[in-house]
Design a protein around this motif. Structure first.
Motif, mmCIF file in Angstrom:
data_model
loop_
_atom_site.group_PDB
_atom_site.id
_atom_site.type_symbol
_atom_site.label_atom_id
_atom_site.label_comp_id
_atom_site.label_asym_id
_atom_site.label_seq_id
_atom_site.Cartn_x
_atom_site.Cartn_y
_atom_site.Cartn_z
ATOM 1 N N ARG A 51 3.439 1.867 -2.845
ATOM 2 C CA ARG A 51 2.055 2.062 -3.311
ATOM 3 C C ARG A 51 2.144 3.057 -4.457
ATOM 4 O O ARG A 51 2.448 4.228 -4.239
ATOM 5 C CB ARG A 51 1.166 2.611 -2.206
ATOM 6 N N PRO A 53 0.116 4.823 -7.513
ATOM 7 C CA PRO A 53 -1.172 5.047 -8.176
ATOM 8 C C PRO A 53 -1.026 5.006 -9.700
ATOM 9 O O PRO A 53 -0.035 5.491 -10.251
ATOM 10 C CB PRO A 53 -1.595 6.436 -7.701
ATOM 11 N N SER A 60 -7.785 8.144 -10.856
ATOM 12 C CA SER A 60 -7.058 6.996 -10.314
ATOM 13 C C SER A 60 -7.770 5.712 -10.701
ATOM 14 O O SER A 60 -8.908 5.475 -10.316
ATOM 15 C CB SER A 60 -6.957 7.106 -8.792
ATOM 16 N N THR A 63 -4.246 1.124 -7.717
ATOM 17 C CA THR A 63 -2.977 1.356 -7.024
ATOM 18 C C THR A 63 -2.213 0.037 -7.017
ATOM 19 O O THR A 63 -2.771 -0.997 -6.636
ATOM 20 C CB THR A 63 -3.201 1.839 -5.581
ATOM 21 N N GLU A 65 0.578 -2.206 -5.460
ATOM 22 C CA GLU A 65 1.259 -2.312 -4.170
ATOM 23 C C GLU A 65 2.215 -3.492 -4.188
ATOM 24 O O GLU A 65 1.986 -4.478 -4.882
ATOM 25 C CB GLU A 65 0.239 -2.511 -3.041
#
Length: 190
Positions: A51, A53, A60, A63, A65
Motif C-alpha cells: 500500500r 500513498p 494524500s 493509495t 495497492e
C-alpha cells in the motif's frame, strides 16, 4: 519557466522500494492529465502486498495497492488532473517530483478606433482583441478611458487559448482631439 526541485519528505515504506519516479509532462494547462509513473520492488523473497500513498502538495491523493512475488518489481502508472494554476509536488515514498499547471496569461492587442475623424455627436467605435495565452481560465477587466476619464469597463473570463473582440463606443459633444486608451493601448480621434 523553471520547475523547482521538490523537497522530499520521505514516506516510510516497509519491505518495498520505490524508484524511477517520472511525472510527465512537467507543465500542463488546467484540467489536462499528468501521468505519474514509478517502479515498486518487493525486497522480500516471498509474495507481499503493498500500500503506497501518493501525496501531492502534502495531501494524500490516492493509495496504490497491489501484490508482488518475492524480489519482483513492476511499473505503476496512473494519471491526475488539476484545475488550479500552480506547482504541484508529488511525493511517493522517498521519491519526489513536480509539475506545473500554467496560469492564465491575458493579453490585449489590435486596438482599432474608427472613424478617426467624426462630427460632433457622432459615435466613435473602439475595439480590441483580448486573448488568454496561458494554461488556466482567466478573468479580465478592461477599462476604456477618454483623456484619462473612465468611459466603460468590460469584464469576463477566457478559457486557455480563448479570445474575443471587445467593442466600445463613445460620443463627444465638443470639438477637439481625444486620446482613448484600453489598459495600456492608446489611440486618438478628432
Amino acid at each position: 519557466m523553471v520547475t523547482p526541485t521538490p523537497t522530499a519528505t520521505p514516506i516510510p515504506l516497509v519491505g518495498f522500494t520505490v524508484t524511477e519516479l517520472i511525472v510527465s509532462p512537467d507543465q500542463v494547462n488546467a484540467g489536462d492529465t499528468v501521468t505519474i509513473r514509478f517502479r515498486v520492488r518487493n525486497q522480500a523473497t516471498t509474495r507481499q502486498s503493498f500500500r503506497i500513498p501518493v501525496v501531492i502538495n502534502g495531501v494524500s491523493e490516492t493509495t496504490v495497492e497491489g501484490e508482488l512475488p518475492g524480489s519482483a518489481s513492476r511499473v505503476v502508472s496512473f494519471t491526475v488532473s488539476k484545475s488550479v494554476a500552480g506547482t504541484y509536488t508529488v511525493q511517493i515514498a522517498d521519491q519526489g517530483a513536480s509539475f506545473v499547471v500554467k496560469p492564465a496569461n491575458i493579453r490585449l492587442s489590435n486596438m482599432l478606433v474608427t472613424p478617426k475623424t467624426v462630427g460632433i455627436g457622432d459615435p466613435v467605435d473602439i475595439s480590441a482583441q483580448i486573448r488568454n495565452e496561458g494554461g488556466s481560465p482567466g478573468d479580465y477587466s478592461v477599462t476604456l478611458r477618454t483623456d484619462g476619464r473612465v468611459e466603460d469597463t468590460a469584464t469576463g473570463t477566457l478559457v486557455p487559448g480563448g479570445s474575443k473582440i471587445l467593442f466600445f463606443s463613445v460620443i463627444r459633444s465638443e470639438p477637439g482631439t481625444y486620446t482613448v486608451s484600453l489598459d495600456g493601448l492608446a489611440d486618438s480621434f478628432s
